[in-house]
Scaffold this motif. Structure first.
Motif, PDB file in Angstrom:
ATOM      1  N   ARG A 182      -4.146  10.576  -8.047  1.00 26.52           N
ATOM      2  CA  ARG A 182      -5.270   9.645  -7.962  1.00 26.52           C
ATOM      3  C   ARG A 182      -5.639   9.394  -6.510  1.00 26.52           C
ATOM      4  O   ARG A 182      -4.824   9.514  -5.610  1.00 26.52           O
ATOM      5  CB  ARG A 182      -4.896   8.312  -8.602  1.00 26.52           C
ATOM      6  CG  ARG A 182      -4.671   8.390 -10.078  1.00 26.52           C
ATOM      7  CD  ARG A 182      -4.386   7.023 -10.597  1.00 26.52           C
ATOM      8  NE  ARG A 182      -4.219   7.060 -12.039  1.00 26.52           N
ATOM      9  CZ  ARG A 182      -3.998   5.983 -12.757  1.00 26.52           C
ATOM     10  NH1 ARG A 182      -3.907   4.806 -12.180  1.00 26.52           N
ATOM     11  NH2 ARG A 182      -3.864   6.092 -14.057  1.00 26.52           N
ATOM     12  N   THR A 232      -6.535   6.452  -5.701  1.00 25.13           N
ATOM     13  CA  THR A 232      -6.308   5.023  -5.577  1.00 25.13           C
ATOM     14  C   THR A 232      -4.843   4.704  -5.847  1.00 25.13           C
ATOM     15  O   THR A 232      -4.122   5.496  -6.447  1.00 25.13           O
ATOM     16  CB  THR A 232      -7.174   4.229  -6.576  1.00 25.13           C
ATOM     17  OG1 THR A 232      -6.850   4.650  -7.900  1.00 25.13           O
ATOM     18  CG2 THR A 232      -8.653   4.447  -6.325  1.00 25.13           C
ATOM     19  N   ILE A 272      -2.459   1.557  -7.484  1.00 22.75           N
ATOM     20  CA  ILE A 272      -2.526   0.339  -8.282  1.00 22.75           C
ATOM     21  C   ILE A 272      -1.505  -0.651  -7.741  1.00 22.75           C
ATOM     22  O   ILE A 272      -0.332  -0.323  -7.549  1.00 22.75           O
ATOM     23  CB  ILE A 272      -2.256   0.653  -9.769  1.00 22.75           C
ATOM     24  CG1 ILE A 272      -3.351   1.591 -10.298  1.00 22.75           C
ATOM     25  CG2 ILE A 272      -2.194  -0.629 -10.589  1.00 22.75           C
ATOM     26  CD1 ILE A 272      -3.136   2.069 -11.704  1.00 22.75           C
ATOM     27  N   HIS A 290      -4.651  -4.442  -9.430  1.00 21.21           N
ATOM     28  CA  HIS A 290      -5.933  -4.029  -8.859  1.00 21.21           C
ATOM     29  C   HIS A 290      -5.828  -2.618  -8.265  1.00 21.21           C
ATOM     30  O   HIS A 290      -4.829  -2.281  -7.642  1.00 21.21           O
ATOM     31  CB  HIS A 290      -6.369  -5.026  -7.781  1.00 21.21           C
ATOM     32  CG  HIS A 290      -7.681  -4.706  -7.143  1.00 21.21           C
ATOM     33  ND1 HIS A 290      -8.880  -4.871  -7.799  1.00 21.21           N
ATOM     34  CD2 HIS A 290      -7.981  -4.220  -5.914  1.00 21.21           C
ATOM     35  CE1 HIS A 290      -9.859  -4.498  -6.999  1.00 21.21           C
ATOM     36  NE2 HIS A 290      -9.343  -4.090  -5.844  1.00 21.21           N
ATOM     37  N   GLU A 291      -6.875  -1.800  -8.447  1.00 14.45           N
ATOM     38  CA  GLU A 291      -6.898  -0.460  -7.858  1.00 14.45           C
ATOM     39  C   GLU A 291      -7.432  -0.526  -6.440  1.00 14.45           C
ATOM     40  O   GLU A 291      -8.494  -1.090  -6.194  1.00 14.45           O
ATOM     41  CB  GLU A 291      -7.775   0.485  -8.693  1.00 14.45           C
ATOM     42  CG  GLU A 291      -7.139   0.911  -9.988  1.00 14.45           C
ATOM     43  CD  GLU A 291      -7.880   2.052 -10.657  1.00 14.45           C
ATOM     44  OE1 GLU A 291      -8.375   2.950  -9.945  1.00 14.45           O
ATOM     45  OE2 GLU A 291      -7.969   2.041 -11.890  1.00 14.45           O
ATOM     46  N   ASN A 292      -6.683   0.052  -5.511  1.00 14.51           N
ATOM     47  CA  ASN A 292      -7.040   0.042  -4.093  1.00 14.51           C
ATOM     48  C   ASN A 292      -7.129   1.472  -3.580  1.00 14.51           C
ATOM     49  O   ASN A 292      -6.454   2.356  -4.093  1.00 14.51           O
ATOM     50  CB  ASN A 292      -5.968  -0.700  -3.295  1.00 14.51           C
ATOM     51  CG  ASN A 292      -5.832  -2.139  -3.711  1.00 14.51           C
ATOM     52  OD1 ASN A 292      -6.658  -2.951  -3.377  1.00 14.51           O
ATOM     53  ND2 ASN A 292      -4.784  -2.445  -4.469  1.00 14.51           N
ATOM     54  N   LYS A 294      -6.262   4.689  -1.295  1.00 14.05           N
ATOM     55  CA  LYS A 294      -4.946   5.128  -0.813  1.00 14.05           C
ATOM     56  C   LYS A 294      -4.695   4.745   0.635  1.00 14.05           C
ATOM     57  O   LYS A 294      -3.552   4.607   1.048  1.00 14.05           O
ATOM     58  CB  LYS A 294      -4.813   6.650  -0.947  1.00 14.05           C
ATOM     59  CG  LYS A 294      -4.326   7.097  -2.278  1.00 14.05           C
ATOM     60  CD  LYS A 294      -3.924   8.540  -2.233  1.00 14.05           C
ATOM     61  CE  LYS A 294      -3.205   8.883  -3.526  1.00 14.05           C
ATOM     62  NZ  LYS A 294      -2.729  10.235  -3.567  1.00 14.05           N
ATOM     63  N   CYS A 341      -3.158  -4.981  -0.677  1.00 23.81           N
ATOM     64  CA  CYS A 341      -4.075  -5.081  -1.813  1.00 23.81           C
ATOM     65  C   CYS A 341      -5.317  -5.881  -1.418  1.00 23.81           C
ATOM     66  O   CYS A 341      -5.215  -6.904  -0.723  1.00 23.81           O
ATOM     67  CB  CYS A 341      -3.367  -5.751  -2.987  1.00 23.81           C
ATOM     68  SG  CYS A 341      -4.433  -6.030  -4.420  1.00 23.81           S
TER      69      CYS A 341
END
Length: 134
Positions: free
Chosen positions: A108, A110, A112, A118-120, A122, A127
């Motif tokens: 991915r 992103t 988590i 929450h998806e952030n 890389k 966060c």
């Protein structure tokens, strides 16, 4: 070769062997009672050889396909192919994989957050939502 075909071949060999045993046990031993045994021996040698050659040919075709994909990926980028390189080990994998089958790294773009989910991106170390360490 399909599994059903292999089973059929094995069944034919056992049937012919049973017929040979019946001929020999009746005391009718002559040249024609030896023919099925010779056929079984030849068949038992040829079939595995043909199967092995078929598998080698299939592996050769798969290697050529992999080389074609690697060449096109390096020449034109990964836009023409469904293949990509793993972020960590750089092996060639499908773009649809979430994790690399070779090293297990996430594919991915992103991360988590373990605290809030929450998806952030890389690149972030913290966060965006809860400021927890990623």
């Amino acid at each position: 070769m399909k599994k059903g075909a292999v089973g059929t071949i094995i069944g034919i060999i056992f049937f012919m062997f049973a017929v040979e045993i019946i001929f020999i046990s009746d005391g009718m031993f002559n040249f024609f009672s030896v023919v099925p045994v010779i056929f079984i021996i030849i068949f038992a040698i040829i079939v595995p050889t043909v199967i092995k050659k078929f598998k080698e040919q299939q592996d050769s075709v798969n290697d050529k396909i992999d080389k074609f994909h690697r060449y096109n990926d390096s020449k034109y980028g990964s836009t023409l192919s469904t293949k990509t390189n793993c972020h960590k080990c750089k092996s060639v994998i499908d773009k649809s994989y979430k994790y690399c089958p070779h090293c297990g790294a996430s594919q991915r773009d992103t991360i988590i957050c373990e605290y809030c989910g929450h998806e952030n991106p890389k690149e972030n170390a913290l966060c965006e939502k809860c400021n927890g360490f990623l």
